[in-house]
Scaffold this active site. Structure first.
Site, PDB file in Angstrom:
ATOM      1  N   MET A   1      37.740  34.553  34.230  1.00  0.00           N
ATOM      2  CA  MET A   1      38.947  35.090  33.610  1.00  0.00           C
ATOM      3  C   MET A   1      39.460  34.103  32.566  1.00  0.00           C
ATOM      4  O   MET A   1      39.536  32.906  32.815  1.00  0.00           O
ATOM      5  CB  MET A   1      40.038  35.334  34.650  1.00  0.00           C
ATOM      6  CG  MET A   1      41.305  35.960  34.071  1.00  0.00           C
ATOM      7  SD  MET A   1      42.659  36.013  35.257  1.00  0.00           S
ATOM      8  CE  MET A   1      42.004  37.117  36.505  1.00  0.00           C
TER       9      MET A   1
ATOM     10  N   ARG B   1      51.477  33.320  29.666  1.00  0.00           N
ATOM     11  CA  ARG B   1      52.821  33.498  30.230  1.00  0.00           C
ATOM     12  C   ARG B   1      53.463  34.817  29.807  1.00  0.00           C
ATOM     13  O   ARG B   1      54.669  34.918  29.639  1.00  0.00           O
ATOM     14  CB  ARG B   1      53.744  32.322  29.851  1.00  0.00           C
ATOM     15  CG  ARG B   1      53.191  30.979  30.311  1.00  0.00           C
ATOM     16  CD  ARG B   1      54.165  29.843  30.040  1.00  0.00           C
ATOM     17  NE  ARG B   1      53.586  28.577  30.418  1.00  0.00           N
ATOM     18  CZ  ARG B   1      53.480  28.109  31.650  1.00  0.00           C
ATOM     19  NH1 ARG B   1      53.925  28.839  32.663  1.00  0.00           N
ATOM     20  NH2 ARG B   1      52.947  26.930  31.897  1.00  0.00           N
ATOM     21  N   ARG B   2      52.631  35.834  29.637  1.00  0.00           N
ATOM     22  CA  ARG B   2      53.150  37.167  29.326  1.00  0.00           C
ATOM     23  C   ARG B   2      52.702  38.181  30.367  1.00  0.00           C
ATOM     24  O   ARG B   2      52.934  39.374  30.213  1.00  0.00           O
ATOM     25  CB  ARG B   2      52.676  37.622  27.941  1.00  0.00           C
ATOM     26  CG  ARG B   2      53.075  36.665  26.836  1.00  0.00           C
ATOM     27  CD  ARG B   2      52.763  37.245  25.471  1.00  0.00           C
ATOM     28  NE  ARG B   2      52.947  36.251  24.429  1.00  0.00           N
ATOM     29  CZ  ARG B   2      53.310  36.515  23.186  1.00  0.00           C
ATOM     30  NH1 ARG B   2      53.551  37.762  22.845  1.00  0.00           N
ATOM     31  NH2 ARG B   2      53.432  35.566  22.291  1.00  0.00           N
ATOM     32  N   GLY B   3      52.026  37.698  31.400  1.00  0.00           N
ATOM     33  CA  GLY B   3      51.546  38.601  32.444  1.00  0.00           C
ATOM     34  C   GLY B   3      50.166  39.179  32.188  1.00  0.00           C
ATOM     35  O   GLY B   3      49.707  40.057  32.925  1.00  0.00           O
TER      36      GLY B   3
ATOM     37  N   GLY C   1      47.134  37.662  32.404  1.00  0.00           N
ATOM     38  CA  GLY C   1      46.204  37.289  33.468  1.00  0.00           C
ATOM     39  C   GLY C   1      46.407  38.133  34.714  1.00  0.00           C
ATOM     40  O   GLY C   1      45.436  38.555  35.361  1.00  0.00           O
TER      41      GLY C   1
ATOM     42  N   ASP D   1      44.234  23.797  40.345  1.00  0.00           N
ATOM     43  CA  ASP D   1      44.856  24.833  39.501  1.00  0.00           C
ATOM     44  C   ASP D   1      45.992  25.522  40.251  1.00  0.00           C
ATOM     45  O   ASP D   1      45.818  26.601  40.836  1.00  0.00           O
ATOM     46  CB  ASP D   1      43.806  25.860  39.060  1.00  0.00           C
ATOM     47  CG  ASP D   1      42.804  25.266  38.094  1.00  0.00           C
ATOM     48  OD1 ASP D   1      43.166  24.335  37.361  1.00  0.00           O
ATOM     49  OD2 ASP D   1      41.648  25.736  38.073  1.00  0.00           O
TER      50      ASP D   1
ATOM     51  N   ALA E   1      48.868  26.991  39.145  1.00  0.00           N
ATOM     52  CA  ALA E   1      49.386  28.259  38.614  1.00  0.00           C
ATOM     53  C   ALA E   1      48.488  29.442  38.973  1.00  0.00           C
ATOM     54  O   ALA E   1      48.970  30.461  39.487  1.00  0.00           O
ATOM     55  CB  ALA E   1      49.573  28.152  37.101  1.00  0.00           C
TER      56      ALA E   1
ATOM     57  N   TYR F   1      47.196  34.205  42.566  1.00  0.00           N
ATOM     58  CA  TYR F   1      46.314  34.880  43.511  1.00  0.00           C
ATOM     59  C   TYR F   1      47.012  35.120  44.850  1.00  0.00           C
ATOM     60  O   TYR F   1      46.875  36.166  45.464  1.00  0.00           O
ATOM     61  CB  TYR F   1      45.037  34.066  43.725  1.00  0.00           C
ATOM     62  CG  TYR F   1      44.190  33.913  42.481  1.00  0.00           C
ATOM     63  CD1 TYR F   1      44.044  34.959  41.577  1.00  0.00           C
ATOM     64  CD2 TYR F   1      43.525  32.716  42.207  1.00  0.00           C
ATOM     65  CE1 TYR F   1      43.275  34.825  40.436  1.00  0.00           C
ATOM     66  CE2 TYR F   1      42.738  32.572  41.066  1.00  0.00           C
ATOM     67  CZ  TYR F   1      42.629  33.636  40.183  1.00  0.00           C
ATOM     68  OH  TYR F   1      41.863  33.489  39.052  1.00  0.00           O
TER      69      TYR F   1
END
Length: 316
Positions: free
Chosen positions: A224, A232-234, A236, A264, A266, A271
């Site tokens: 990914m 930071r906009r959603g 992912g 990691d 964030a 998840y």
């Protein structure tokens, strides 16, 4: 957001693992003993040169099949396909992949996700290569080599469709925000925002899976990557949700797996929020192989009626 990597090639004598599995010249894009890329869903970032203009259809619901063809050739005419014969069931699955759409309105714009087409491979390669280079802190001089390896990997993976698929997401800013950047070229309204790879069964599984090893016959999400300026906009989050939705349509198996490096925070939190749980973790001895320790995470998807069961019961 960043990237979830699962290449498997090896360029570096003292590699870090990504998980590209199916390279052979030295792939831990599968490369072999020393994975150049981390074999785990790592969240990494790329730079913004990957803008890609595309025609979106007017759909406001997730996974709404498009009724108009936006490409001159179907997946069956894909120049990257091998000469192997496909069963009727595989042909139907290819059609499902071709029609898959996931649409989401975000606060700052809209996101459209679908399966990558052959003509979009180079842009996807550029996004992934820059993500991996940044993740591994590689100098920019290695980008050309990375792009070559990543492209070979994507070509190999694409030949395995419909047992695996690469999703790409396009982002369009809202009108008011777009007006602020009016100096930019008018045609570039939509830009390539991110990508993610999904394996549906053991025929699409990586030949050299990262550790801890997930079950080969279970769906697996990896590689990914989100373009750095669009984090930071959603995006992912919705790449993950689109992957789960496609898996629900392609496979009756409920358990979905992915990897996340322990460093990691964030991606790990994302998840966990999405319902994934740690089921295994690399031993500390993995550090002796110059690899980062990773969690293997699993989520049980809701029971949905799937038109296809991608599980392969034949023993290899």
């Amino acid at each position: 957001m960043a990237a979830t990597v699962s290449l498997s090639f090896s360029l570096d004598p003292q590699p870090q693992h990504h998980n590209f599995s199916h390279f052979k010249p030295h792939q831990t894009l599968p490369f072999t003993s020393s994975p150049l890329f981390p074999k785990y869903p790592l969240l990494t970032i790329a730079h913004r040169h990957n803008r890609y203009a595309f025609k979106s259809s007017s759909s406001s619901s997730h996974s709404t099949p498009s009724t108009t063809a936006t490409t001159s050739s179907s997946f069956l005419e894909d120049p990257f396909r091998t000469g192997r014969f496909l069963s009727n069931e595989e042909l139907e699955k290819l059609k499902l992949l071709e029609d898959f759409r996931y649409y989401q309105e975000l606060e700052s714009g809209s996101l459209w996700i679908r399966v990558m087409r052959a003509e979009e491979m180079d842009n996807t390669v550029a996004l992934l290569a820059e993500s991996f280079a940044e993740s591994m802190v590689w100098p920019s001089g290695y980008l050309s080599l990375l792009r070559f390896l990543v492209k070979q990997y994507l070509i190999e993976r694409r030949a395995l469709m419909p047992h695996t698929a690469t999703l790409i997401g396009f982002y369009r800013e809202k009108e008011n925000e777009r007006l602020e950047h009016e100096e930019e070229e008018e045609e570039e309204e939509e830009e390539l925002a991110g990508t993610v790879e999904v394996c549906f069964d053991k025929r699409g599984a990586n030949a050299s899976p990262p550790t801890p090893t997930p079950p080969k016959n279970s769906p697996y999400i990896c590689n990914m990557s989100v373009d750095k300026p669009l984090r930071r906009r959603g995006i992912g989050w919705h790449l993950l949700k689109a992957s789960e939705e496609l898996i629900s349509q392609m496979n009756s198996t409920r358990e979905v797996y992915l990897h996340c490096r322990m460093i990691d925070a964030a991606p790990f939190n994302m998840y966990i929020k999405a319902g994934y749980k740690v089921v295994n973790t690399d031993s500390i001895f993995i550090l002796l192989m110059l690899q980062r320790r990773k969690h293997l995470m699993c989520k049980k998807l809701p029971v949905l009626r799937s038109p296809f069961d991608m599980s392969d019961s034949d023993e290899e």
